[in-house]
Design an enzyme around this catalytic site. Structure first.
Site, short mmCIF file in Angstrom:
data_model
loop_
_atom_site.label_atom_id
_atom_site.label_comp_id
_atom_site.label_asym_id
_atom_site.label_seq_id
_atom_site.Cartn_x
_atom_site.Cartn_y
_atom_site.Cartn_z
N TYR A 81 -6.93 1.53 0.98
CA TYR A 81 -6.12 2.53 0.25
C TYR A 81 -6.68 3.94 0.45
CZ TYR A 81 -3.12 -1.03 -1.66
OH TYR A 81 -2.20 -2.05 -1.76
N VAL A 117 4.83 5.44 -2.10
CA VAL A 117 3.63 5.81 -2.85
C VAL A 117 3.00 7.06 -2.24
CG1 VAL A 117 3.19 3.50 -3.73
CG2 VAL A 117 2.24 4.14 -1.51
N ASP A 118 3.68 7.68 -1.26
CA ASP A 118 3.23 8.98 -0.76
C ASP A 118 3.79 10.08 -1.67
OD1 ASP A 118 5.84 9.96 0.16
OD2 ASP A 118 5.68 8.50 1.79
N HIS A 133 6.90 2.40 -7.63
CA HIS A 133 5.74 1.63 -7.15
C HIS A 133 4.43 2.39 -7.26
CE1 HIS A 133 8.63 -1.10 -4.60
NE2 HIS A 133 8.66 -1.37 -5.89
N ALA A 252 16.53 9.09 8.98
CA ALA A 252 16.66 10.06 7.88
C ALA A 252 16.82 11.48 8.42
CB ALA A 252 15.44 9.96 6.97
P1 OAD Z 1 10.35 -1.62 4.54
O1 OAD Z 1 9.27 -1.45 5.55
O2 OAD Z 1 10.61 -2.98 4.02
O3 OAD Z 1 11.72 -1.10 5.19
C1 OAD Z 1 11.78 0.14 5.83
C2 OAD Z 1 13.23 0.41 6.18
O4 OAD Z 1 13.28 1.72 6.72
C3 OAD Z 1 13.84 -0.53 7.21
O5 OAD Z 1 15.12 -0.96 6.76
C4 OAD Z 1 13.98 0.34 8.46
O6 OAD Z 1 15.11 -0.01 9.25
C5 OAD Z 1 14.15 1.71 7.85
N1 OAD Z 1 13.72 2.83 8.71
C6 OAD Z 1 12.76 2.85 9.66
N2 OAD Z 1 12.65 4.08 10.19
C7 OAD Z 1 13.55 4.85 9.54
C8 OAD Z 1 13.91 6.22 9.61
N3 OAD Z 1 13.31 7.06 10.47
N4 OAD Z 1 14.88 6.69 8.79
C9 OAD Z 1 15.51 5.85 7.92
N5 OAD Z 1 15.21 4.55 7.81
C10 OAD Z 1 14.25 4.05 8.59
O7 OAD Z 1 10.09 -0.56 3.40
P2 OAD Z 1 10.63 -0.56 1.89
O8 OAD Z 1 12.02 -1.08 1.83
O9 OAD Z 1 10.34 0.77 1.33
O10 OAD Z 1 5.84 -2.08 -2.00
O11 OAD Z 1 9.64 -1.62 1.23
C11 OAD Z 1 9.75 -1.88 -0.15
C12 OAD Z 1 8.37 -2.14 -0.70
O12 OAD Z 1 7.73 -3.18 0.04
C13 OAD Z 1 7.42 -0.97 -0.59
O13 OAD Z 1 7.57 -0.03 -1.63
C14 OAD Z 1 6.08 -1.64 -0.66
C15 OAD Z 1 6.34 -2.81 0.25
O14 OAD Z 1 5.53 -3.93 0.04
C16 OAD Z 1 4.77 -1.59 -2.68
O15 OAD Z 1 3.98 -0.81 -2.20
C17 OAD Z 1 4.67 -2.09 -4.07
#
Ligand code: OAD
Length: 265
Positions: A81, A117-118, A133, A252
């Site tokens: 971390y 978490v950023d 989170h 994005a």
């Molecule tokens: P994921 O890594 O599961 O998903 C990331 C998503 O972002 C995917 O659907 C990608 O297709 C998309 N992606 C990648 N590059 C991108 C870009 N440049 N612009 C837009 N989209 C893009 O991440 P989260 O859904 O945030 O939990 O994950 C949810 C949680 O799982 C996180 O908050 C974390 C993790 O375990 C904790 O830390 C508690």
């Protein structure tokens, strides 16, 4: 500066959203935005589940993102971390974060909920971010929850090596990272605000999340059930495809600046 290998941003083509949908976004009385790791990808912060580049492709979440994993090996987890905190400190918000900050300034009611978490939304100028989170910067005592500063290490010194976590000056227990781990409850106030916003919003943008982690992943369905138009921004299909009315298949930084321009002042 974008640091990923995504294609160079292209302008958002407003015609990919039906005019009526664009108008509903424009007229929204309360606009809710949910972001995930994808919005920070083009700032150089790895997502969790993207094949090859995602953190969970390289690291074991059971070891690094659970209370049990921390208790089994505190220096391993704390060092990881500290590395992530240092990595984030070396990045900057991208045009996607900036577009959302601009959008907020124009709305009467706007709620930004993030799973990240950023601190890139805040650094882009978004105030009052609902953090589901936690935060890499918000370390606290494992027992008494007293806040504790993160070490001011930067890359490359923070290389993910084991570091002994500090002890709480109040109770002597271990200091833990300030993020929500698997198996833990989300902060109740943040979750309540996010759910209330989903119930109240008449439009929702879902940006850069795989939609695999609940309860955050349930917010788009909740908003839709309450009558909101739900629009997804993601270069890939996700678990949320069936829930969202419209899909803007781009990154994005490719989509959000143009979308915000198309929504006007
Ligand atoms: P994921 O890594 O599961 O998903 C990331 C998503 O972002 C995917 O659907 C990608 O297709 C998309 N992606 C990648 N590059 C991108 C870009 N440049 N612009 C837009 N989209 C893009 O991440 P989260 O859904 O945030 O939990 O994950 C949810 C949680 O799982 C996180 O908050 C974390 C993790 O375990 C904790 O830390 C508690």
């Amino acid at each position: 500066m974008p640091q990923t290998d995504h294609a160079a941003p292209t302008a958002f083509d407003a015609t990919v959203l039906p005019a009526a949908a664009l108008q509903r976004l424009r007229d929204a009385r309360h606009l809710l935005v949910l972001t995930g790791a994808g919005i920070s990808a083009e700032s150089g912060i790895p997502t969790f589940r993207d094949a090859m580049t995602g953190l969970w492709a390289t690291f074991d979440p059971a070891q690094l993102a659970t209370r049990e994993g921390f208790l089994a090996d505190p220096p391993l987890v704390w060092g990881w971390y500290v590395w992530r905190h240092a990595m984030v400190a070396g990045t900057a918000p991208n045009a996607g974060h900036q577009a959302l900050a601009e959008l907020a300034g124009r709305r009467r009611r706007f709620t930004l909920v993030t799973q990240n978490v950023d601190d890139l939304h805040e650094r882009a100028g978004s105030g009052d971010v609902v953090r589901l989170h936690g935060s890499l910067a918000a370390a606290r005592c494992l027992r008494c929850s007293r806040p504790h500063p993160m070490p001011a290490l930067t890359l490359p010194a923070a290389d993910g090596s084991r570091i002994e976590p500090p002890r709480c000056p109040a109770c002597g227990n271990l200091v833990r990272p300030g993020v929500v781990w698997f198996g833990e409850h989300l902060p109740a106030d943040a979750l309540a605000r996010a759910q209330a916003a989903a119930d109240d919003a008449d439009a929702m943008l879902v940006v850069g999340t795989s939609g695999l982690v609940h309860p955050a992943a349930g917010l788009p369905a909740r908003a839709r059930a309450a009558g909101a138009l739900v629009v997804q921004v993601n270069p890939q299909p996700t678990e949320l495809d069936a829930v969202c009315h419209h899909h803007l298949r781009g990154t994005a930084t490719q989509v959000l600046p143009g979308l915000v321009r198309a929504l006007g002042g």
